[in-house]
Design an enzyme around this catalytic site. Sequence first.
Site, PDB file in Angstrom:
ATOM      1  N   GLN A   1     -10.599   8.974 -17.410  1.00  0.00           N
ATOM      2  CA  GLN A   1      -9.793   7.823 -18.791  1.00  0.00           C
ATOM      3  C   GLN A   1      -8.708   9.346 -19.235  1.00  0.00           C
ATOM      4  OE1 GLN A   1     -10.939   6.768 -22.868  1.00  0.00           O
ATOM      5  NE2 GLN A   1     -10.342   4.271 -22.155  1.00  0.00           N
TER       6      GLN A   1
ATOM      7  N   SER B   1     -19.027   3.809 -19.604  1.00  0.00           N
ATOM      8  CA  SER B   1     -17.538   4.006 -21.060  1.00  0.00           C
ATOM      9  C   SER B   1     -17.510   5.158 -21.419  1.00  0.00           C
ATOM     10  CB  SER B   1     -17.959   2.284 -21.608  1.00  0.00           C
ATOM     11  OG  SER B   1     -16.887   2.556 -21.870  1.00  0.00           O
TER      12      SER B   1
ATOM     13  N   CYS C   1     -15.286   9.787 -26.079  1.00  0.00           N
ATOM     14  CA  CYS C   1     -15.822  11.188 -26.360  1.00  0.00           C
ATOM     15  C   CYS C   1     -16.637  12.495 -26.786  1.00  0.00           C
ATOM     16  CB  CYS C   1     -14.266  11.185 -27.301  1.00  0.00           C
ATOM     17  SG  CYS C   1     -12.227  10.744 -26.624  1.00  0.00           S
TER      18      CYS C   1
ATOM     19  N   ARG D   1      -7.859   0.372 -19.540  1.00  0.00           N
ATOM     20  CA  ARG D   1      -8.253  -0.607 -20.496  1.00  0.00           C
ATOM     21  C   ARG D   1      -7.491  -0.696 -21.489  1.00  0.00           C
ATOM     22  NH1 ARG D   1     -13.964   1.686 -23.825  1.00  0.00           N
ATOM     23  NH2 ARG D   1     -14.827   0.590 -21.644  1.00  0.00           N
TER      24      ARG D   1
ATOM     25  N   TYR E   1      -4.652   4.038 -29.851  1.00  0.00           N
ATOM     26  CA  TYR E   1      -4.337   5.037 -29.011  1.00  0.00           C
ATOM     27  C   TYR E   1      -2.408   5.514 -29.211  1.00  0.00           C
ATOM     28  CZ  TYR E   1      -8.107   6.834 -30.156  1.00  0.00           C
ATOM     29  OH  TYR E   1      -9.600   7.325 -30.735  1.00  0.00           O
TER      30      TYR E   1
ATOM     31  N   ARG F   1     -23.140   3.032 -25.913  1.00  0.00           N
ATOM     32  CA  ARG F   1     -23.944   3.371 -26.759  1.00  0.00           C
ATOM     33  C   ARG F   1     -24.942   3.070 -25.957  1.00  0.00           C
ATOM     34  NH1 ARG F   1     -21.671   0.530 -31.820  1.00  0.00           N
ATOM     35  NH2 ARG F   1     -21.049  -0.606 -29.781  1.00  0.00           N
TER      36      ARG F   1
ATOM     37  N   ALA G   1     -12.048  10.206 -22.797  1.00  0.00           N
ATOM     38  CA  ALA G   1     -10.762  10.272 -22.976  1.00  0.00           C
ATOM     39  C   ALA G   1     -10.093  11.441 -22.554  1.00  0.00           C
ATOM     40  CB  ALA G   1     -10.356   9.699 -24.622  1.00  0.00           C
TER      41      ALA G   1
HETATM   42  C1  FNR Z   1     -16.553   5.448 -27.315  1.00  0.00           C
HETATM   43  N1  FNR Z   1     -15.037   4.875 -27.027  1.00  0.00           N
HETATM   44  C2  FNR Z   1     -14.386   5.375 -26.557  1.00  0.00           C
HETATM   45  N2  FNR Z   1     -13.803   4.456 -25.814  1.00  0.00           N
HETATM   46  C3  FNR Z   1     -12.398   4.883 -24.816  1.00  0.00           C
HETATM   47  O1  FNR Z   1     -11.968   3.968 -24.311  1.00  0.00           O
HETATM   48  N3  FNR Z   1     -12.415   5.907 -24.580  1.00  0.00           N
HETATM   49  C4  FNR Z   1     -13.156   7.031 -24.877  1.00  0.00           C
HETATM   50  O2  FNR Z   1     -13.246   8.083 -24.628  1.00  0.00           O
HETATM   51  C5  FNR Z   1     -13.707   6.385 -26.289  1.00  0.00           C
HETATM   52  N4  FNR Z   1     -15.379   7.422 -26.691  1.00  0.00           N
HETATM   53  C6  FNR Z   1     -16.018   6.980 -27.491  1.00  0.00           C
HETATM   54  C7  FNR Z   1     -16.880   8.308 -28.077  1.00  0.00           C
HETATM   55  C8  FNR Z   1     -18.378   7.042 -28.257  1.00  0.00           C
HETATM   56  C9  FNR Z   1     -19.401   8.416 -28.661  1.00  0.00           C
HETATM   57  C10 FNR Z   1     -18.398   6.097 -28.414  1.00  0.00           C
HETATM   58  C11 FNR Z   1     -20.064   5.886 -29.122  1.00  0.00           C
HETATM   59  C12 FNR Z   1     -18.082   5.032 -27.805  1.00  0.00           C
HETATM   60  C13 FNR Z   1     -15.731   3.782 -27.012  1.00  0.00           C
HETATM   61  C14 FNR Z   1     -16.611   3.315 -25.853  1.00  0.00           C
HETATM   62  O3  FNR Z   1     -16.532   3.313 -24.226  1.00  0.00           O
HETATM   63  C15 FNR Z   1     -17.336   1.607 -25.696  1.00  0.00           C
HETATM   64  O4  FNR Z   1     -16.164   0.945 -26.147  1.00  0.00           O
HETATM   65  C16 FNR Z   1     -17.332   0.782 -27.011  1.00  0.00           C
HETATM   66  O5  FNR Z   1     -18.356   2.454 -27.881  1.00  0.00           O
HETATM   67  C17 FNR Z   1     -18.004  -0.313 -27.190  1.00  0.00           C
HETATM   68  O6  FNR Z   1     -19.012  -0.342 -26.058  1.00  0.00           O
HETATM   69  P1  FNR Z   1     -20.794  -0.343 -25.748  1.00  0.00           P
HETATM   70  O7  FNR Z   1     -21.329   1.081 -27.134  1.00  0.00           O
HETATM   71  O8  FNR Z   1     -21.652  -1.020 -27.741  1.00  0.00           O
HETATM   72  O9  FNR Z   1     -21.444  -0.836 -25.103  1.00  0.00           O
END
Ligand code: FNR
Length: 355
Positions: A99, A22, A25, A229, A181, A323, A57
């Site tokens: 993304q 996923s 950032c 997304r 956003y 995560r 992102a």
């Molecule tokens: C994210 N998430 C996120 N989502 C997104 O659309 N663009 C991004 O750049 C980010 N950045 C980001 C950084 C970090 C450190 C985390 C932990 C999360 C959200 C991520 O893509 C995801 O949707 C959520 O973390 C939920 O999924 P998990 O972590 O439960 O598997």
Amino acid sequence: MNDVFSALKIGSVSLKNRLVVSPMCMYSAQNGYANNWHLVHLGSRAVGGAALVMAEATAVSADGRITPHDLGLYEDGHVDFLKIITEFIKQQGAVAGIQLAHAGRKASHNRPWEGNHFLQPEEGGWQTVAPSALPYKQNEPAPAALTPNEIDALIQQFKLAAQRALEAGFEVIEIHAAHGYLINQFLCSSSNLRTDQYGGSFENRIRLLQEIVVAVRQVWLPPKPLFVRISVTEWIENGWSLNDSIALVNELKNIGVDLIDCSSGGNSPHQKIPVAPLYQLEFASEIRRRCGILTGAVGLITTPEQAAEIIAEGSADLVFMGREFLRNPYFPLHAAHELSAGVSWPVQYERAQKK
Ligand code: FNR
């Protein structure tokens, strides 16, 4: 029955399994430029067996960055290092995605580990923009409402960033229309009080996203996969809902979007999210069923069994994990062992393969 380790072809791309890193950032770029951190971070997860590694992102303009350390594709110079990253990812048999994003009123903050505070101009921050002059948090300065000319320029910035993503060797683009956003701010009436053709009715609020998709598709030609997304629900009373998302996705399907990555929330400080394992899965399955489009499930998916069941039951076509991939870059290799699936390991690591 589909298998989490079965391949999936989407347009010009063939994914070797259904496991996706996923977008996350890293807040580790300088002036939008990627560096060794991004190479090692994204590269490790490609080595670990993910089919698709989605870079974080990535801002389409400098003022669209959440922090001064976000990745960017708003200068031609940003392309070169990203090319090194996509080449490495491809060498591992994975697909490189990116993304594209604009943070809108959520821009100009310092990093999570620095406190996640709004940055004033004298601290290196900048004037934020949004559909309307409404701050996300009451104590933050109001964003400037975008003028129609600025909206035209923004659409061009998405298009230019898509062109640069192509030059950098990415094979999938995901437009970030979730998590409060800029695009999400336009979709929701809680953040969009405009009275022109970009605000008011549902048709007007979805217009910006449609125009961005159309502009991106002028340079990111079919059959190149284009994902969006979305936050399927805003998690507030009378806010953006699953039904709104279904109506939106039916429109996006007609203009060349291949897959909807189904997340939620992030647009309202009043949201109440029932966080639990798989809590967003029903959004992916409902949109898949009711719109007849490929979907990605995301959110607290952490085990091989959960991932396998999501694909076997046809709840989604891809499993995005955040995560868990930070904890375990080799999740797909471990999952294959646990599920007794045959996957090829990196040859350099074959001696570590559990039999
Ligand atoms: C994210 N998430 C996120 N989502 C997104 O659309 N663009 C991004 O750049 C980010 N950045 C980001 C950084 C970090 C450190 C985390 C932990 C999360 C959200 C991520 O893509 C995801 O949707 C959520 O973390 C939920 O999924 P998990 O972590 O439960 O598997």
